[in-house]
Motif scaffolding. Structure first.
Motif, short mmCIF file in Angstrom:
data_model
loop_
_atom_site.label_atom_id
_atom_site.label_comp_id
_atom_site.label_asym_id
_atom_site.label_seq_id
_atom_site.Cartn_x
_atom_site.Cartn_y
_atom_site.Cartn_z
N GLU A 61 1.13 26.49 15.11
CA GLU A 61 0.03 26.89 15.85
C GLU A 61 0.06 25.50 16.73
O GLU A 61 -0.95 25.85 17.84
CB GLU A 61 -1.05 27.76 14.65
N ASP A 62 -0.38 24.08 15.89
CA ASP A 62 -0.16 23.37 16.00
C ASP A 62 0.05 23.18 17.55
O ASP A 62 -0.49 22.87 18.37
CB ASP A 62 -0.53 22.09 15.17
N MET A 63 1.76 23.34 17.73
CA MET A 63 2.28 23.10 19.69
C MET A 63 1.81 23.84 19.76
O MET A 63 1.79 24.49 21.23
CB MET A 63 4.19 23.12 18.94
N ALA A 64 1.17 25.25 19.32
CA ALA A 64 1.24 26.19 20.77
C ALA A 64 -0.46 26.09 21.34
O ALA A 64 -0.01 26.74 22.26
CB ALA A 64 0.79 27.81 19.85
N GLN A 65 -1.22 25.02 20.98
CA GLN A 65 -2.50 24.88 21.89
C GLN A 65 -2.18 24.59 22.78
O GLN A 65 -2.87 24.39 24.04
CB GLN A 65 -3.08 23.98 21.41
N SER A 66 -1.49 22.83 23.19
CA SER A 66 -1.22 23.16 24.70
C SER A 66 -0.36 24.11 25.13
O SER A 66 -0.48 23.75 26.71
CB SER A 66 0.04 22.19 24.41
N ILE A 67 0.33 24.72 25.25
CA ILE A 67 1.01 26.52 25.78
C ILE A 67 -0.31 26.92 26.63
O ILE A 67 -0.58 27.81 27.65
CB ILE A 67 1.85 26.99 25.22
N HIS A 68 -0.73 27.62 25.56
CA HIS A 68 -2.83 28.36 25.25
C HIS A 68 -2.80 27.46 27.09
O HIS A 68 -4.05 28.69 27.21
CB HIS A 68 -3.38 27.81 24.46
N GLU A 69 -3.35 25.91 26.42
CA GLU A 69 -4.16 25.34 27.41
C GLU A 69 -3.05 25.07 29.12
O GLU A 69 -4.47 25.23 29.75
CB GLU A 69 -4.12 23.82 26.89
N GLU A 70 -1.80 25.19 29.15
CA GLU A 70 -1.21 25.52 30.51
C GLU A 70 -1.62 26.43 30.78
O GLU A 70 -1.98 27.07 32.32
CB GLU A 70 0.15 25.26 30.34
N ALA A 71 -1.90 27.95 29.59
CA ALA A 71 -1.80 29.57 30.52
C ALA A 71 -3.28 29.59 31.14
O ALA A 71 -3.48 29.90 32.42
CB ALA A 71 -1.61 30.13 29.02
N PHE A 72 -4.23 29.05 30.32
CA PHE A 72 -6.06 28.64 30.89
C PHE A 72 -5.83 27.86 32.22
O PHE A 72 -6.57 28.68 33.09
CB PHE A 72 -6.59 28.34 30.18
N ALA A 73 -5.35 26.93 32.19
CA ALA A 73 -5.09 26.11 33.97
C ALA A 73 -4.95 26.45 34.36
O ALA A 73 -5.34 26.42 36.10
CB ALA A 73 -4.66 24.90 32.99
N GLN A 74 -3.68 27.53 34.87
CA GLN A 74 -3.01 28.16 36.00
C GLN A 74 -3.38 29.64 36.16
O GLN A 74 -3.28 30.32 36.68
CB GLN A 74 -1.64 28.96 35.30
N GLY A 75 -5.06 29.65 35.26
CA GLY A 75 -5.40 30.81 35.79
C GLY A 75 -4.65 32.25 34.83
O GLY A 75 -5.65 33.38 35.18
N ILE A 76 -4.73 31.93 33.74
CA ILE A 76 -4.11 33.70 32.69
C ILE A 76 -4.81 34.01 31.99
O ILE A 76 -5.06 32.90 31.23
CB ILE A 76 -2.66 33.45 32.39
N THR A 77 -4.96 34.91 31.76
CA THR A 77 -6.45 35.35 30.83
C THR A 77 -5.17 35.66 29.61
O THR A 77 -4.74 36.76 29.85
CB THR A 77 -6.84 36.15 31.29
N ILE A 78 -5.68 34.95 28.30
CA ILE A 78 -5.27 35.80 27.04
C ILE A 78 -5.76 36.54 26.19
O ILE A 78 -7.27 35.87 26.25
CB ILE A 78 -4.49 34.81 26.79
N SER A 79 -5.69 37.92 26.00
CA SER A 79 -6.75 38.46 24.92
C SER A 79 -5.77 37.92 23.37
O SER A 79 -4.94 38.99 23.48
CB SER A 79 -7.04 40.43 24.97
N PHE A 80 -6.48 37.95 22.36
CA PHE A 80 -5.62 37.66 21.10
C PHE A 80 -5.67 38.61 20.18
O PHE A 80 -7.25 38.93 20.53
CB PHE A 80 -5.55 36.91 20.95
N HIS A 81 -5.48 38.59 19.17
CA HIS A 81 -5.25 40.34 17.92
C HIS A 81 -5.93 41.67 18.77
O HIS A 81 -6.72 41.72 18.29
CB HIS A 81 -7.08 39.05 16.92
#
Length: 445
Positions: free
Chosen positions: A191-211
């Motif tokens: 989970e700690d490593m995945a945060q930078s992946i989430h940040e890159e997704a958001f920076a590229q305009g991708i929306t993520i719906s978790f849970h």
């Protein structure tokens, strides 16, 4: 001797070529449910952005080449439905003629691969525009659909295919949403490593719906809405990327041992528990050297190796598969995501006592460039300090570091022994202490 191979892709045709090269006077029959043999599945997402110009570029050899040049009988559109181990006969359907066929064998290789999992959500069969991605025809189907006023693409699942297709769809100007049942995408990472992946997704305009769990689809002729346990998402197209399952249903009743998910259990020689039946690739298990047990990590690298080893063993030239350490890498926009061995989550689930060390470093020497940040995490045994795994995320230089750690894992090195490695150094490429050595040194403190 007659060799029958079920499956015409990486594992199957690697085995067939080894039989050709290491024996003579044999009959080789390769049964393929589709029409395309020996192609690079991992390149499929890159065809949409023309980084791979044509799906033809992904095909290593055509059925005609195998047949005319190497004497391998390639039988396309031949779907196997049953194997009779007692009589050594394969039964199936020839979809060209819509008639049954039988094929006898002396030795059989099951290299039938895996298929995308597609849960039985409501509305699946009522609308167009819902796809999976595993084959070249899948690419063509998606490509054709994209020509029809598709502006928004919803991807269900945040694994390899989900991330690669998210990048590709953004690359051709589509709005992209990922729906993920869990709390993070790229779940092989901690989970700690995945945060930078989430940040890159958001920076590229991708929306993520978790849970959020998908329940069905609605639309008039074509998909217009994704229904979940939390609400409704409007969309023009859906890609389902929630994993794969081994294609082994036709082995039911044979007595061949399988794993929890249907993958065929094999030994180091790619033999099953039934004499003269072998298995390799995405339909089989792989021995994990770190876990010291069989695992299921379906990747092209493993399929090619297992296929080659199955082939030589089928012609009585013994060689064993040495196992995997769980190495993988993926490009996600500006980031490279590398992982090998165990994650913290995996080590915990196996009750391994472990420690971790995470550092921030750079791909090149710090005084040469500060523009290439890298996050590196090592997992190692608490008592014996034997390496258990690594996760590295950065813009450059991830590939060579993850492969160094993969090699260290293969040889069961300790985290301290990393300091002794003679790794290449020049300011554009490295510091005098490589990032993995920096982490090893820091672990001593």
């Amino acid at each position: 001797m007659k060799f029958v191979i079920i499956g015409g892709d990486a594992a199957g045709m690697s085995a067939a070529m080894q039989i050709v090269r290491n024996s003579s006077g044999n009959e080789i029959v390769a049964l393929e449910k589709g029409t395309i043999y020996s192609y690079g599945q991992c390149g499929l997402p890159y065809t949409f952005t023309n980084q791979v110009e044509s799906t033809d570029d992904l095909i290593a050899r055509s059925p005609e080449t195998f047949q005319q040049k190497y004497g391998i009988q390639t039988k396309s559109l031949h779907e196997v439905t049953q194997v009779d181990c007692e009589s050594k006969i394969v039964h199936g359907i020839n979809h060209q003629t819509n008639s049954a066929f039988v094929e006898s064998y002396d030795k059989l290789l099951v290299a039938s691969g895996a298929s995308p999992i597609c849960p039985p959500w409501s509305g699946m069969d009522d609308v167009d525009g819902i796809f999976t991605l595993k084959t070249i025809p899948d690419v063509h189907d998606i490509d054709n659909y994209l020509q029809h006023n598709v502006n928004h693409v919803t991807i269900i699942g945040g694994g390899y295919i989900g991330l690669e297709m998210a990048e590709s769809m953004r690359g051709i100007g589509k709005e992209v949403k990922i729906i993920e049942r869990g709390g993070q995408i790229a779940k092989i990472f901690d989970e700690d490593m995945a945060q930078s992946i989430h940040e890159e997704a958001f920076a590229q305009g991708i929306t993520i719906s978790f849970h959020e769990s998908v329940e069905g689809f609605e639309g008039s002729g074509h998909v217009e809405k994704v229904i979940t346990d939390k609400g409704t998402h409007e969309t023009d197209m859906v890609l389902v990327a929630v994993g794969v399952a081994p294609n082994t249903g036709f082995m039911k009743g044979t007595g061949v041992y399988t794993s929890y998910n249907g993958a065929i259990n094999v030994n180091g020689y790619m033999e099953t528990n039934i004499k003269d039946i072998y298995a390799a690739g995405d339909c089989a298990t792989q021995y994990h050297r770190v876990k010291e047990r069989d695992d299921y990590i379906p990747l092209g690298t493993h399929a090619n190796k297992q296929g080659q080893i199955a082939g030589v063993n089928m012609v009585n030239q013994p060689r064993t598969f040495k196992g995997i350490v769980g190495s993988s890498i993926i490009k996600f926009f500006n980031l490279t995501l590398g992982k090998t061995g165990l994650s913290e989550k995996e080590a915990s689930s196996l009750s391994y006592p472990f420690e971790t060390i995470t550092i921030q470093s750079t791909h090149a020497a710090g005084y040469y460039s500060k523009d290439d940040p890298m996050t590196l995490k090592l997992i190692y045994g608490k008592e014996n300090r034997v390496l258990l795994g690594a996760q590295i995320i950065g813009k450059a230089g991830v590939d060579k570091r993850i492969d160094v750690v993969a090699t260290a894992l293969y040889h069961r090195m300790t985290i301290d022994e990393l300091q002794d490695l003679d790794l290449s150094y020049a300011p554009p490429y490295n510091s005098v202490w490589d990032p993995i050595q920096q982490a090893a040194r820091k672990s001593l403190k």
